[in-house]
Each structure stands twice: as C-alpha cells, then as structure tokens.
Design a protein around this motif. Structure first.
Motif, mmCIF file in Angstrom:
data_model
loop_
_atom_site.group_PDB
_atom_site.id
_atom_site.type_symbol
_atom_site.label_atom_id
_atom_site.label_comp_id
_atom_site.label_asym_id
_atom_site.label_seq_id
_atom_site.Cartn_x
_atom_site.Cartn_y
_atom_site.Cartn_z
ATOM 1 N N ARG A 17 65.033 30.612 30.630
ATOM 2 C CA ARG A 17 66.405 30.114 30.535
ATOM 3 C C ARG A 17 67.391 31.253 30.748
ATOM 4 N N PRO A 18 68.243 31.168 31.767
ATOM 5 C CA PRO A 18 69.143 32.287 32.064
ATOM 6 C C PRO A 18 70.138 32.590 30.945
ATOM 7 N N ASP A 19 70.622 31.554 30.229
ATOM 8 C CA ASP A 19 71.600 31.835 29.181
ATOM 9 C C ASP A 19 70.975 32.647 28.043
ATOM 10 N N ILE A 20 69.685 32.430 27.767
ATOM 11 C CA ILE A 20 69.011 33.226 26.732
ATOM 12 C C ILE A 20 68.814 34.658 27.219
ATOM 13 N N ARG A 21 68.444 34.808 28.487
ATOM 14 C CA ARG A 21 68.281 36.160 29.026
ATOM 15 C C ARG A 21 69.609 36.906 29.037
ATOM 16 N N ALA A 22 70.686 36.200 29.345
ATOM 17 C CA ALA A 22 72.001 36.848 29.317
ATOM 18 C C ALA A 22 72.371 37.268 27.901
ATOM 19 N N ALA A 23 72.102 36.409 26.913
ATOM 20 C CA ALA A 23 72.407 36.754 25.519
ATOM 21 C C ALA A 23 71.572 37.941 25.051
ATOM 22 N N GLU A 24 70.308 38.000 25.473
ATOM 23 C CA GLU A 24 69.450 39.122 25.079
ATOM 24 C C GLU A 24 69.920 40.421 25.716
ATOM 25 N N ARG A 25 70.354 40.377 26.965
ATOM 26 C CA ARG A 25 70.854 41.584 27.625
ATOM 27 C C ARG A 25 72.184 42.042 27.020
ATOM 28 N N GLN A 26 73.012 41.101 26.593
ATOM 29 C CA GLN A 26 74.239 41.474 25.901
ATOM 30 C C GLN A 26 73.925 42.167 24.579
ATOM 31 N N LEU A 27 72.904 41.691 23.904
ATOM 32 C CA LEU A 27 72.474 42.354 22.669
ATOM 33 C C LEU A 27 72.032 43.783 22.953
ATOM 34 N N ALA A 28 71.277 43.983 24.028
ATOM 35 C CA ALA A 28 70.865 45.335 24.395
ATOM 36 C C ALA A 28 72.071 46.217 24.718
ATOM 37 N N LYS B 107 67.388 21.064 33.269
ATOM 38 C CA LYS B 107 68.434 22.011 32.878
ATOM 39 C C LYS B 107 68.120 22.637 31.527
ATOM 40 N N ALA B 108 67.632 21.824 30.578
ATOM 41 C CA ALA B 108 67.290 22.355 29.259
ATOM 42 C C ALA B 108 66.147 23.353 29.340
ATOM 43 N N LEU B 109 65.250 23.169 30.300
ATOM 44 C CA LEU B 109 64.147 24.115 30.488
ATOM 45 C C LEU B 109 64.592 25.367 31.246
#
Length: 503
Positions: A314-325, A486-488
């Motif tokens: 999921r791209p939104d989760i990857r974006a949130a994880e990269r923002q955390l980094a 989309k949810a996946l």
C-alpha cells in the motif's frame, strides 16, 4: 619541502565520522501482538492468499474500453502529474543536500579604478600619483590652493576561493538521510495517486455501464407498463376493470418514466467524469461511451495475499513509514546544531596595479582561515529544537500506526462486503431465473387462452424488474471489487527515474 602533520587532519576526519541523533530502526510494530495477522479474518471463500499483482488489476474485468480509459488516465491525469512534479522537486532537494556536504570553490576577477581628492595614492603604487603639479614657484602653489589634488589608482586581481563546512557531528549527513526518505515518500505518493486514479476511473466506468443498463431496462419496463395501462383503460371502458386499477397502473407508469430522468442525468455526469479523469474536456468521450456496454463481472477468485504483504504494497503506508524515517533523521539535525561548527575557507590570488601583475607569481597572495563557531549559551534554544523534532517524530509514528490500522480495517471491511455481496447477487440470479420461468409459463398460458394478456404483461414486467435488481446488485459487486483493489493498494507501477541510493 615542508611536511604537514597528519594529526590535525586525522582529528578532523575522526570528528567528521561522528553522527549524533537516533538511528532509524525500521517501522514500529502495530497491534497487540506486535505483528499483523497471518491472514485476513474476513477473507471467505472468494479470497485466496496468493500474492496479487500490484499493477493493472482492472484487466481481470475483461473490458477493452476500461483498459483504454485506465491507460489514458494514468498518462494524462493532472493529479498524477502533480505527484510526479513533487517527486522531481524532492529529487532536486536531495541532489542539493548531497552537494552541500562537499567543498565549494569559485573563481573571480576584479578591476578597480579610484580617483580620490586629497589622498596621496602614489605611496600605495610606489610612484608619483597623477595630478601632482609639475611647475614650481608661486604659480604652482596658487593652483594647488585653488583645486585639490586627485589621487588615482588602478588595481587588478584574479583568484580562487574555496570553503567547506566540516560535518563534525553528522548534521549534514542526517539532512541527506531525511531528504532521501522524503524522496522515497514522494515516490510512494506518486504510486498512491495512481492507485486512487485507477479506482476512480473503474468506479465511474462501472457506474456508467450500470446506469445505461438500468435506463434501458427501465424504458423496456415502461413500454410494458404502458401496454398494460392502455389495455386496462379499454377494459374499464367495457366495464370489466375498475377506475382504481386504471389509476394504479397510471401511477406505476408515471413513476417508471420519472425514474428515467435522473438516470439520464447520471449518465451524462459519469461521461463528464471519465473525460476529466483521462485528462480531456467534458464530452470528449461521448462518442466512445454513449453506446451501452456489457455488465462487468469480477473474477470468481480474488488474490488478496496476506496482511504483511498489504503493509508493503500500500503506497500510503510506505509514504507514512518514509515520513517517519525522515522525522527520525531530523532529530539528529537538531542535535548537531547544539555542537560546535567548523568551517574552512581558503583564498589564492594574483593582483597589482597593472595587468602584468596578474601573471607575476611574485604577487601571489594566499589566505587560509579555519573558523570554529559554537553557541554554547543559547538559553535552551537548541534543546527546544530537539524537543520539537522529537515531537514531530512521535507524531509521524502515531500517523504510521493509524495508517496501518486503517489499511487493515479497509481490507477486512471490503473483503466482508465483497463476500456478502456475492451472496446477494447469487440470490438475485435465482430470482431472475424464477421470474424468467414465470414469464415464459404465463406466455404459454396466454397463447393457450387460459391467461389474460394483462397477466402476461405483468409477468414480463416482473421479469424486467428482476433484471434491473440483478444489474444493480452486479454493479455494486463490481464496485466492491474495485474498492477492494484500492484497499489492497493495487494499481501502481514503479516510478521511472534514478534510484535513491544510500549515499
């Protein structure tokens, strides 16, 4: 030859290897067990644990027109273009921050001509200044009293300068680390824009085909109802039907015709939406889409993978994880600002009062200037910046946890809804089969003279109504399939461009 002691340079190199601030240890665990479940709870019989392909899921619907619309939208939609432009900005920022870690060097040339009254510039040039009187006696003294002497000077200079801020405590390295994570987040945002766009196009197309089919069935039902109404009017004139029956059929007919107006308006709205989603003006796709198409059906089995794969794709989760980094690295930037800063500046040049001095090595001038800065008495400003960065990092972690939980909820909700919708469609398929059978039997009875025409028309109307209900439920099932994709987090492709390396 003079030898330089390596100890100071070695000390600077060792200090430059120091990096303050926390190292990013990866995304935090989410949930009471710390890890996502092994499989989805609401998967049901329609979902398989096979890994889904992240791109072009809509091809499973087997509709060439939809494939064409998706291709056009991904190539020309403004929302994707905005995300791609932001990605290019992030990549430019990373290139800039990497360059800031390296020394800066430049060259300059200068020519100065000065004429200053009352200033003896001859002593600076080693000769007589222009404007000195050549005559003697009283006449020369009177002229000097009337106008001040003008000193004249020409100066030529060419040289090189270089500067470098030594990254003693890793502040610049942490800045590059944070900027690199922002680039990866921007790449994920491009993929997220593609996921959203692919689902929006599919939803609009499914809704368009649903409205077109429902309008056609409604018109077919209206034709049958009008025949029933006119026949009942004839029977009422003959005294074999009541006025109540006539008015009841009139109300039914007018209601059916009235529901066709909003369906036609919705068809035009979806035509406009699909045109805009593909980057065209409203009405541009009317000739392609006005003719009603077939009902889209999702595949019998849907590959959903497992929750762990969901969190990775999921791209939104990857974006949130990269923002955390990125926010974790910003803590190191704030920590480094509390320690001393060492900058090295050097200049090398040739100059003199004539152009020939620019090639005379005897006029070579060199300057080396190390500078150490340390705001040790800042009354808590540095500590405040660190606390601010830590708070931003904690906020990013909470947002990441929330994104993970919402993603799992979305997937589970859509799996449950998709499974139950399949049951609804299966029930309506049986209802339609029964209505078709009833209409056929009534037609046989009518041809045999054991049933009235109005009974045959009513049975046919019930068949059309069953077709309408089934078409609407099928469209809802396909829409749930689209929402599940989309949810996946499916529907994106890797962003082209140079990979973001560690250094």
């Amino acid at each position: 030859m003079r030898r330089f002691a390596p100890l100071p340079l070695l000390s600077v190199a060792l200090l430059g290897a120091c990096t303050v601030g926390p190292d990013y240890a990866g995304p935090p665990s989410v949930g009471t067990a710390g890890q996502p479940p092994a499989r989805f709870v609401r998967g049901g019989d329609s979902a398989t644990v096979a890994a889904p392909a992240p791109a072009r899921w809509w091809t499973a619907l087997n509709d060439p027109t939809l494939d064409m619309l998706e291709t056009r939208a991904l190539a020309a939609n403004p929302s994707v273009a905005v995300a791609q432009a932001r990605l290019r900005q992030a990549r430019g920022a990373l290139r800039l921050e990497r360059a800031n870690r390296l020394p800066q060097a430049g060259a300059s040339g200068m020519y100065v001509h000065a004429e200053l009254p009352g200033v003896d510039l001859g002593s600076l040039t080693g000769g007589s200044a222009e404007g000195e009187g050549t005559g003697g006696g009283a006449g020369g003294g009177a002229a000097a009293a009337e106008a001040p002497d003008l000193g004249s000077l020409d100066f030529f200079n060419a040289g090189f300068d270089a500067s470098w801020e030594v990254d003693l405590f890793g502040g610049q390295r942490r800045t590059v680390e944070a900027t690199r994570a922002n680039v990866q987040a921007a790449e994920a945002n491009v993929a997220d824009a593609q996921v959203t766009l692919a689902a929006d196009v599919a939803n609009a197309y499914v809704a368009l085909r649903d409205r077109q089919q429902r309008l056609a069935l409604s018109r077919q039902s209206g034709t049958l109802q009008r025949q029933m109404f006119e026949l009942t009017q004839q029977r009422a004139a003959q005294g074999t039907a009541s006025a109540l029956e006539v008015e009841r059929l009139r109300t039914q007919l007018e209601s059916t015709e009235a529901e066709q107006v909003p369906l036609a308006a919705e068809i035009e709205a979806y035509l406009n939406a699909l045109a805009v989603l593909t980057g065209a003006e409203p009405g541009a796709l009317d000739t392609v889409l006005t003719t009603p198409g077939r009902t889209l059906l999702p595949p019998a089995q849907v590959a959903v993978g497992d929750p762990a794969a969901l969190l990775q794709q999921r791209p939104d989760i990857r974006a949130a994880e990269r923002q955390l980094a990125a926010y974790t690295a910003r803590i190191g930037v704030a920590e480094a600002s509390r320690f001393p800063r060492l900058s090295l500046t050097g200049m090398l040049g040739l100059g003199g009062t004539s152009p020939e001095a620019l090639v005379d090595l005897d006029n070579l001038a060199a300057l080396a200037m190390p500078r150490l800065q340390w705001s040790f008495l800042d009354f808590g400003r540095g500590r405040g910046r660190v606390e601010q960065a830590q708070g931003a990092r904690d906020e990013a972690e909470a947002q990441y946890r929330g994104a993970v939980l919402r993603a799992l909820q979305d997937a589970e909700d859509l799996l449950s809804r998709f499974g139950h919708r399949r049951e609804t469609v299966a029930s309506l398929v049986r209802v339609r089969a029964s209505a078709v059978k009833a209409a056929g039997l009534t037609q046989q009875r009518y041809r045999a003279g054991t049933a009235r025409l109005i009974d045959a028309l009513d049975a046919e109307r019930q068949r059309v109504l069953a077709e309408q209900n089934l078409a609407q439920a099928t469209a809802a099932l396909t829409a749930d399939y689209v929402a599940l994709q989309k949810a996946l987090g499916l529907g994106w492709e890797p962003v082209p461009g140079a990979p973001v390396s560690a250094e």
